[in-house]
Design a protein around this motif. Structure first.
Motif, mmCIF file in Angstrom:
data_model
loop_
_atom_site.group_PDB
_atom_site.id
_atom_site.type_symbol
_atom_site.label_atom_id
_atom_site.label_comp_id
_atom_site.label_asym_id
_atom_site.label_seq_id
_atom_site.Cartn_x
_atom_site.Cartn_y
_atom_site.Cartn_z
ATOM 1 N N VAL A 14 0.856 -1.181 0.000
ATOM 2 C CA VAL A 14 0.000 0.000 0.000
ATOM 3 C C VAL A 14 0.893 1.232 0.000
ATOM 4 O O VAL A 14 1.567 1.534 0.982
ATOM 5 C CB VAL A 14 -0.932 -0.014 1.228
ATOM 6 C CG1 VAL A 14 -1.742 1.269 1.303
ATOM 7 C CG2 VAL A 14 -1.849 -1.227 1.182
ATOM 8 N N ALA A 47 -7.343 6.348 1.217
ATOM 9 C CA ALA A 47 -6.215 5.593 1.760
ATOM 10 C C ALA A 47 -6.642 4.807 2.995
ATOM 11 O O ALA A 47 -6.292 3.623 3.148
ATOM 12 C CB ALA A 47 -5.063 6.539 2.096
ATOM 13 N N ILE A 63 -6.742 0.605 3.239
ATOM 14 C CA ILE A 63 -6.061 -0.210 4.246
ATOM 15 C C ILE A 63 -7.036 -1.185 4.887
ATOM 16 O O ILE A 63 -6.742 -2.372 5.059
ATOM 17 C CB ILE A 63 -5.399 0.703 5.298
ATOM 18 C CG1 ILE A 63 -4.208 1.433 4.669
ATOM 19 C CG2 ILE A 63 -4.967 -0.089 6.520
ATOM 20 C CD1 ILE A 63 -3.644 2.547 5.529
ATOM 21 N N GLN A 88 -7.453 -5.612 4.355
ATOM 22 C CA GLN A 88 -7.579 -6.562 5.454
ATOM 23 C C GLN A 88 -8.950 -7.232 5.482
ATOM 24 O O GLN A 88 -9.076 -8.352 5.988
ATOM 25 C CB GLN A 88 -7.252 -5.850 6.764
ATOM 26 C CG GLN A 88 -5.769 -5.427 6.785
ATOM 27 C CD GLN A 88 -5.390 -4.544 7.944
ATOM 28 O OE1 GLN A 88 -6.194 -3.745 8.419
ATOM 29 N NE2 GLN A 88 -4.159 -4.665 8.403
ATOM 30 N N MET A 125 -1.279 -6.656 4.386
ATOM 31 C CA MET A 125 -1.140 -5.245 4.063
ATOM 32 C C MET A 125 0.256 -4.771 4.451
ATOM 33 O O MET A 125 0.628 -4.767 5.623
ATOM 34 C CB MET A 125 -2.202 -4.431 4.811
ATOM 35 C CG MET A 125 -2.391 -2.997 4.313
ATOM 36 S SD MET A 125 -1.102 -1.821 4.810
ATOM 37 C CE MET A 125 -1.408 -1.705 6.577
ATOM 38 N N GLY A 183 2.452 -1.568 4.462
ATOM 39 C CA GLY A 183 2.442 -0.120 4.319
ATOM 40 C C GLY A 183 3.818 0.392 3.937
ATOM 41 O O GLY A 183 4.766 0.265 4.720
ATOM 42 N N ARG A 216 -0.609 -7.510 8.697
ATOM 43 C CA ARG A 216 0.029 -6.213 8.485
ATOM 44 C C ARG A 216 1.542 -6.355 8.618
ATOM 45 O O ARG A 216 2.032 -7.062 9.501
ATOM 46 C CB ARG A 216 -0.479 -5.183 9.496
ATOM 47 C CG ARG A 216 0.153 -3.807 9.330
ATOM 48 C CD ARG A 216 -0.611 -2.724 10.066
ATOM 49 N NE ARG A 216 -0.537 -2.826 11.509
ATOM 50 C CZ ARG A 216 -1.036 -1.925 12.348
ATOM 51 N NH1 ARG A 216 -1.688 -0.870 11.869
ATOM 52 N NH2 ARG A 216 -0.940 -2.079 13.646
ATOM 53 N N SER A 252 1.732 9.715 6.467
ATOM 54 C CA SER A 252 1.318 8.460 5.848
ATOM 55 C C SER A 252 0.473 7.660 6.823
ATOM 56 O O SER A 252 0.832 7.509 7.992
ATOM 57 C CB SER A 252 2.550 7.637 5.447
ATOM 58 O OG SER A 252 2.173 6.329 5.055
ATOM 59 N N GLY A 284 0.279 4.648 6.509
ATOM 60 C CA GLY A 284 1.067 3.445 6.703
ATOM 61 C C GLY A 284 1.842 3.485 8.012
ATOM 62 O O GLY A 284 2.346 2.468 8.476
ATOM 63 N N GLN A 330 2.301 3.304 11.801
ATOM 64 C CA GLN A 330 1.539 2.596 12.823
ATOM 65 C C GLN A 330 0.842 3.556 13.776
ATOM 66 O O GLN A 330 -0.349 3.406 14.077
ATOM 67 C CB GLN A 330 2.469 1.660 13.603
ATOM 68 C CG GLN A 330 1.755 0.837 14.675
ATOM 69 C CD GLN A 330 2.723 0.003 15.480
ATOM 70 O OE1 GLN A 330 3.907 0.331 15.587
ATOM 71 N NE2 GLN A 330 2.254 -1.091 16.040
ATOM 72 N N LEU A 363 -2.054 5.672 12.063
ATOM 73 C CA LEU A 363 -3.235 4.851 11.784
ATOM 74 C C LEU A 363 -3.958 4.448 13.064
ATOM 75 O O LEU A 363 -5.186 4.533 13.146
ATOM 76 C CB LEU A 363 -2.828 3.613 10.987
ATOM 77 C CG LEU A 363 -3.966 2.647 10.638
ATOM 78 C CD1 LEU A 363 -4.984 3.326 9.730
ATOM 79 C CD2 LEU A 363 -3.418 1.388 9.984
#
Length: 514
Positions: free
Chosen positions: A61, A69, A73, A77, A83, A85, A159, A210, A212, A214, A217
């Motif tokens: 991704v 986005a 994500i 999943q 996934m 990132g 992930r 991003s 992506g 952790q 998100l």
């Protein structure tokens, strides 16, 4: 036999289903409701299935920050894929390396579908969220289930979170679907007290960089569960600093901030303050925050600073809230108390737990911790030990349960929240013909949190040029690994065991040679 409960990310789908017409994302002039975000998840997951993507497949991704986005994500999943990132800005060789990790498809958007990325993805399926020339747009899918059923299998990797790549290539940290399902973010009944305190301030959570990431998100998911709105930060205008301009423009109540950005924000608020009346929470992440810096930030910004400590391998380990700091001033020197769901042990060099108050290496066990590293059994065996994660950080627990970080058992420098390993930098420096030995330590830095300081023993009858050495490291390992400081020394001090003593180097950083 009863049918198994749907796994991750069912909890996120449930949050979207309950949200209905509540705004959950702001992206420029767009306001996206929970129903609209759920619609995007359904379309993208259907498009992935139509493309033959399913359980066990790897999907890289490579996306900007947008509602699409976030939906992508979740959709990856939903179909049970792995996934991965991938953050922007990787060198072409690093990107090709990551896309060689059994990747079945590369997911892009209009902001990331660069010629360089397309070249690195040659021979792999490229799919898009949004209009990209010559690439199927998954958001255009028409035939999709309104309530998609997650297909992830508990022990499959759901992930992959990549490290900064300072060792040459980024290292992939693996979380299974079972681990993702054990996470606290989408489940208010699992929130530790400090997280519950933070969640109350997530009315308008500023997102950037991003998804992506952790941290970015996870706190986006927490915002969704807390009833707040994720607000995409627009790029700065002209020379204005990202913080505080983005906070003011978007009326943000909360965001994540690195130590260097926090220092810049504090400096701006001292010299040319702006009105930050909407701001209620800044979560400091990525590198340790010195007690004096934390005290200064609270003095200038008010009771809005949350000091979090965690690792990619573990997720959150502890968090210090403004309320705790007001009630327990001594906690300023700590990173908070680990919640009940997080087990911690401080161990001696033989791996035995030490008494309260004694320094040792920190081992941690969390419900959602990772299970290993991609294609790296040696590193996996060294870090994931009998169900525990070896943090390689030195720490102690005080009598009140507060965790104090004291240094590192691993040899790294944290530059702008990314780990830069000393070993590769030392090898590059030592490979120069003018250098006999090289040793790297971390030093505090106003701009980047920490910076690389290199101690160099010149080869006989040679006079190394510091700028040449910096350029060499920059070319091989990237700008963040390049030494900010170079000190020439006649010889390296050694410990009683005869090993290079970096603590003594760090204690006296004055040049020993002209």
């Amino acid at each position: 036999m009863p049918e198994a409960e749907p796994g991750y990310p069912q909890a996120i789908l449930d949050l979207l289903g309950a949200g209905r017409d509540r705004p959950v994302f702001e992206h420029g002039p767009r306001t996206v409701t929970a129903d609209e975000l759920a619609d995007l998840v359904g379309r993208i997951s259907a498009g992935l299935r139509e493309a033959g993507i399913g359980p066990g497949d790897g999907v890289a991704v490579v996306l900007g920050v947008s509602p699409e986005a976030f939906a992508a994500i979740v959709a990856v999943q939903v179909v049970g894929a792995r996934m991965a990132g991938v953050r922007p800005g990787l060198a072409p060789g690093q990107l090709r390396h990551l896309l060689g990790h059994q990747i079945a498809a590369v997911l892009v958007d209009p902001s990331t579908a660069t010629p360089q990325l397309r070249s690195a993805a040659a021979g792999r399926r490229v799919l898009a969220v949004g209009p990209v020339d010559g690439v199927p747009d998954l958001t255009a899918s028409r035939a999709y289930p309104r309530t998609p059923l997650p297909a992830g299998r508990p022990h499959d990797v759901g992930r992959v979170i990549y490290t900064s790549g300072s060792t040459g290539n980024p290292k992939g940290c693996l979380q299974t679907y079972a681990a993702l399902g054990a996470a606290w973010a989408p489940h208010p009944d699992r929130w530790p007290p400090a997280v519950r305190d933070l969640a109350a301030n997530l009315d308008r959570y500023l997102v950037f960089g991003s998804l992506g990431s952790q941290v970015m998100l996870e706190y986006g998911i927490l915002t969704l569960a807390a009833g707040g709105t994720m607000v995409v930060a627009e790029p700065p205008r002209g020379a204005e600093p990202f913080f505080p301009a983005a906070i003011v423009r978007h009326r943000a109540t909360a965001s994540v901030i690195t130590v260097p950005r926090l220092a810049k924000l504090v400096a701006i608020q001292r010299t040319a303050p702006v009105d930050l009346d909407t701001l209620r929470a800044l979560l400091v992440s990525g590198s340790p925050l010195a007690p004096a810096r934390l005290a200064e930030a609270i003095s200038v910004l008010g009771p809005v600073v949350y000091h979090g400590y965690g690792q990619t391998e573990t997720g959150m380990i502890s968090m210090l809230t403004p309320a705790e700091l007001a009630a327990v001033p001594a906690a300023l020197a700590s990173v908070g108390r680990p919640p009940a769901a997080v087990e911690v042990q401080v161990r001696d060099g033989d791996g035995r737990p030490v008494p309260t108050g004694v320094e040792g290496e920190l081992f941690v066990r969390t419900p959602a911790q990772a299970s290993g590293y991609w294609a790296d059994p040696t590193e996996t065996a060294g870090v994931f030990v009998d169900g525990w994660v070896r943090t390689r950080d030195l720490a102690r627990l005080d009598a009140d349960g507060y965790l104090h970080l004291l240094g590192r058992a691993r040899d790294v420098v944290i530059v702008n929240a990314d780990l830069q390993y000393a070993g590769p930098i030392e090898r590059v420096l030592s490979g120069h013909p003018d250098v006999a030995e090289a040793y790297v330590v971390a030093v505090p830095d106003e701009e980047t949190g920490e910076a690389v300081h290199a101690f160099v023993v010149p080869a006989p009858d040679r006079r190394p040029d510091p700028d040449v050495l910096r350029d060499l490291v920059r070319e091989r390992l990237g700008a963040a690994s390049s030494p900010r400081h170079v000190t020439f020394i006649a010889e390296v001090p050694v410990s009683v065991a005869g090993k290079p003593d970096k603590r003594r180097l760090l204690a006296d950083r004055r040049p020993a040679l002209p």
